[in-house]
Design a protein around this motif. Structure first.
Motif, PDB file in Angstrom:
ATOM      1  N   ARG A 285      10.676   0.613   0.885  1.00  0.00           N
ATOM      2  CA  ARG A 285      10.957  -0.474  -0.047  1.00  0.00           C
ATOM      3  C   ARG A 285       9.756  -1.402  -0.188  1.00  0.00           C
ATOM      4  O   ARG A 285       9.432  -1.864  -1.290  1.00  0.00           O
ATOM      5  CB  ARG A 285      12.177  -1.272   0.440  1.00  0.00           C
ATOM      6  N   MET A 286       9.086  -1.686   0.907  1.00  0.00           N
ATOM      7  CA  MET A 286       7.927  -2.580   0.853  1.00  0.00           C
ATOM      8  C   MET A 286       6.769  -1.941   0.090  1.00  0.00           C
ATOM      9  O   MET A 286       6.137  -2.580  -0.753  1.00  0.00           O
ATOM     10  CB  MET A 286       7.496  -2.969   2.267  1.00  0.00           C
ATOM     11  N   ILE A 287       6.505  -0.680   0.381  1.00  0.00           N
ATOM     12  CA  ILE A 287       5.428   0.020  -0.322  1.00  0.00           C
ATOM     13  C   ILE A 287       5.753   0.115  -1.808  1.00  0.00           C
ATOM     14  O   ILE A 287       4.911  -0.125  -2.685  1.00  0.00           O
ATOM     15  CB  ILE A 287       5.225   1.422   0.280  1.00  0.00           C
ATOM     16  N   ASP A 288       7.004   0.446  -2.128  1.00  0.00           N
ATOM     17  CA  ASP A 288       7.434   0.611  -3.510  1.00  0.00           C
ATOM     18  C   ASP A 288       7.322  -0.694  -4.290  1.00  0.00           C
ATOM     19  O   ASP A 288       7.073  -0.699  -5.502  1.00  0.00           O
ATOM     20  CB  ASP A 288       8.875   1.114  -3.542  1.00  0.00           C
ATOM     21  N   PHE A 295      -1.060  -5.407   5.477  1.00  0.00           N
ATOM     22  CA  PHE A 295      -0.122  -6.329   6.119  1.00  0.00           C
ATOM     23  C   PHE A 295       0.860  -5.541   6.975  1.00  0.00           C
ATOM     24  O   PHE A 295       1.153  -5.905   8.119  1.00  0.00           O
ATOM     25  CB  PHE A 295       0.624  -7.147   5.074  1.00  0.00           C
ATOM     26  N   ILE A 296       1.373  -4.439   6.426  1.00  0.00           N
ATOM     27  CA  ILE A 296       2.304  -3.606   7.186  1.00  0.00           C
ATOM     28  C   ILE A 296       1.594  -3.032   8.417  1.00  0.00           C
ATOM     29  O   ILE A 296       2.165  -2.995   9.516  1.00  0.00           O
ATOM     30  CB  ILE A 296       2.861  -2.481   6.312  1.00  0.00           C
ATOM     31  N   LEU A 336       1.225   7.682   3.901  1.00  0.00           N
ATOM     32  CA  LEU A 336       1.773   8.678   4.813  1.00  0.00           C
ATOM     33  C   LEU A 336       1.273   8.436   6.237  1.00  0.00           C
ATOM     34  O   LEU A 336       2.023   8.638   7.206  1.00  0.00           O
ATOM     35  CB  LEU A 336       1.383  10.081   4.352  1.00  0.00           C
ATOM     36  N   ALA A 337       0.027   8.000   6.367  1.00  0.00           N
ATOM     37  CA  ALA A 337      -0.493   7.667   7.701  1.00  0.00           C
ATOM     38  C   ALA A 337       0.313   6.522   8.318  1.00  0.00           C
ATOM     39  O   ALA A 337       0.659   6.554   9.505  1.00  0.00           O
ATOM     40  CB  ALA A 337      -1.968   7.292   7.611  1.00  0.00           C
ATOM     41  N   LEU A 338       0.618   5.518   7.505  1.00  0.00           N
ATOM     42  CA  LEU A 338       1.423   4.406   8.003  1.00  0.00           C
ATOM     43  C   LEU A 338       2.844   4.864   8.318  1.00  0.00           C
ATOM     44  O   LEU A 338       3.448   4.412   9.298  1.00  0.00           O
ATOM     45  CB  LEU A 338       1.442   3.272   6.981  1.00  0.00           C
ATOM     46  N   ALA A 339       3.382   5.779   7.499  1.00  0.00           N
ATOM     47  CA  ALA A 339       4.723   6.300   7.760  1.00  0.00           C
ATOM     48  C   ALA A 339       4.758   7.063   9.082  1.00  0.00           C
ATOM     49  O   ALA A 339       5.737   6.981   9.833  1.00  0.00           O
ATOM     50  CB  ALA A 339       5.175   7.202   6.612  1.00  0.00           C
TER      51      ALA A 339
END
Length: 450
Positions: A285-288, A295-296, A336-339
């Motif tokens: 939701r934040m990325i979208d 920040f994330i 994807l790296a953050l995911a």
């Protein structure tokens, strides 16, 4: 910035062209035409305007106090204020904090004083009240206290953070809720009745339109108008065509305000609670919504050191590696790296032992003041310092059995303290075994003394 309502007001005949059935109205916007005339007609706010609602009870008591309406856009805040003024015979005045300054407030207050002297009270509605600064908010206090105005301020931001305590102590905060699917459907059905034509959408497309509205009633009617304008005679849009016709409405999200902090808080707690699926949902939701991925990434690093710590020492490395990968790749691949980091952290063993230990150590440091370390562990670069006993009897641990001397490193006045209690999860289980072993050696080498 008006709000959206749910009553059904037929269009005047002179505002509709003969044979024009492509849109409900050729004149006023649809949201304006659906404004209610009674509080009971406001959609989605039964907790406020229903039979047992807070505002219903307030009106029954015959007393209307100052209030702050807090809620997302398109939930009826402006309209409810207008209807309250009508129900209590108050003069309705409206200003916006975006366009008004101190001079404007003075004019409004003076007009209210004149009306009060003539026996007419004023309900002042202030849209976006959180945009006022502290001095401007303080200007409301005397006219609220002496009854010159009844204030209703509307805000989409958390009043606890955005409004000063003095104003909040004089006003009741009422929360407006985002409209649920049933309320949005009710609005669309009313719009179809006025337009004398159903929305040209398949069932899936209609559900998609409701989702696009994101709880904003006004937005749902704006989207409906766009659909009617775009549809050719006999054409019916499926969900994919709907997206092409109206584009995609961005989710309600302000990176500097409440939504920003709500979602990062949710993400953090999902990681702490070891729920990777929920964590990915809030991350998506934040990325979208366009949140800054860095920040994330920073917050993921906080989670690694605060909630995982030494239970999994690799967690910090994974978080930092994800940040570096995003820097290198950018979007969309960098997400994807953050995911990956989100899932790793959510599934890692958890421990806040170091977090708690540091808090305890800081409390002890503040309470103890500037205590001198034992002279044994101080360097002695000068003859005077050697004469004073600096470095005397220091035991070099690498020269001791098991590379452990067991010396006392604490200030004498403070005595030995214990802050770090490793958890029995992940790598910290091994750390705990080491600490227990060293403690046994310490006691043995001190003749059983702790």
């Amino acid at each position: 910035m008006g709000d959206l309502f749910s009553s059904m007001e037929p269009a005047p005949a002179d505002e509709r062209r003969p044979g024009d059935d492509r849109a409900p109205s050729a004149g006023r916007p649809l949201a304006d035409r659906l404004r209610p005339t009674r509080l009971a007609e406001v959609a989605g706010q039964d907790h406020l305007v229903g039979p047992e609602g807070a505002l219903t009870r307030m009106l029954e008591s015959g007393s209307l106090g100052s209030m702050v309406f807090w809620g997302p856009p398109g939930t009826g805040k402006t309209t409810v204020a207008r209807l309250l003024a009508g129900a209590t015979d108050l003069r309705f005045e409206q200003i916006s904090a975006i366009f008004s300054g101190v001079a404007d407030l003075k004019k409004v207050f003076e007009g209210a004083r004149v009306r009060r002297a003539a026996g007419q009270r004023t309900l002042l509605f202030v849209d976006e009240i959180h945009r006022f600064n502290r001095a401007q908010l303080d200007a409301f206090l005397p006219v609220m206290e002496d009854g010159t105005i009844t204030l209703i301020g509307a805000t989409t931001e958390n009043p606890s953070f955005e409004l000063n305590a003095a104003l909040l102590s004089r006003a009741r905060v009422l929360t407006f809720r985002a409209l649920d699917e049933a309320a949005i459907e009710s609005l669309l059905a009313r719009a179809e009745t006025i337009g004398c034509r159903p929305l040209p959408l398949t069932a899936d497309a209609r559900a998609a339109l409701v989702a696009m509205a994101d709880g904003d009633g006004r937005a749902s009617l704006t989207l409906a108008e766009e659909v009617w304008r775009a549809a050719r005679p006999g054409e019916v849009f499926d969900a994919a065509q709907l997206v092409e016709v109206v584009q995609r409405r961005a989710p309600i999200y302000d990176k500097g305000q409440d939504g920003h902090y709500n979602l990062i808080s949710a993400l953090h707690k999902c990681v702490r609670g070891s729920d990777p699926d929920a964590a990915l949902y809030y991350f998506a939701r934040m990325i979208d919504a366009g949140e800054d991925p860095l920040f994330i990434a920073r917050r993921l690093t906080v989670m690694a050191v605060e909630d995982i710590g030494l239970a999994d020492p690799q967690a910090l490395q994974v978080a930092n590696a994800a940040k570096d990968a995003y820097d290198f790749l950018g979007l969309p691949e960098g997400a994807l790296a953050l995911a990956n980091a989100v899932v790793y952290l959510a599934t890692a063993p958890k421990s806040n032992a170091v977090y708690m230990a540091l808090a305890g150590a800081r409390r002890a440091a503040k309470a103890g003041g500037s205590l001198m370390p034992p002279r044994t562990i101080l360097n002695a670069p000068t003859k005077l310092m050697k004469a004073e006993g600096y470095g005397a009897d220091y035991q070099y641990d690498h020269d001791q059995p098991d590379a452990f001397s067991g010396q006392d490193y604490w200030p004498e006045k403070l005595g030995r303290q214990h802050f770090y209690e490793p958890s029995q999860r992940g790598f910290e289980r091994e750390i705990g075994k080491r600490l227990d072993w060293w403690e046994r050696l310490r006691r043995e080498r001190r003749g059983g003394q702790g």
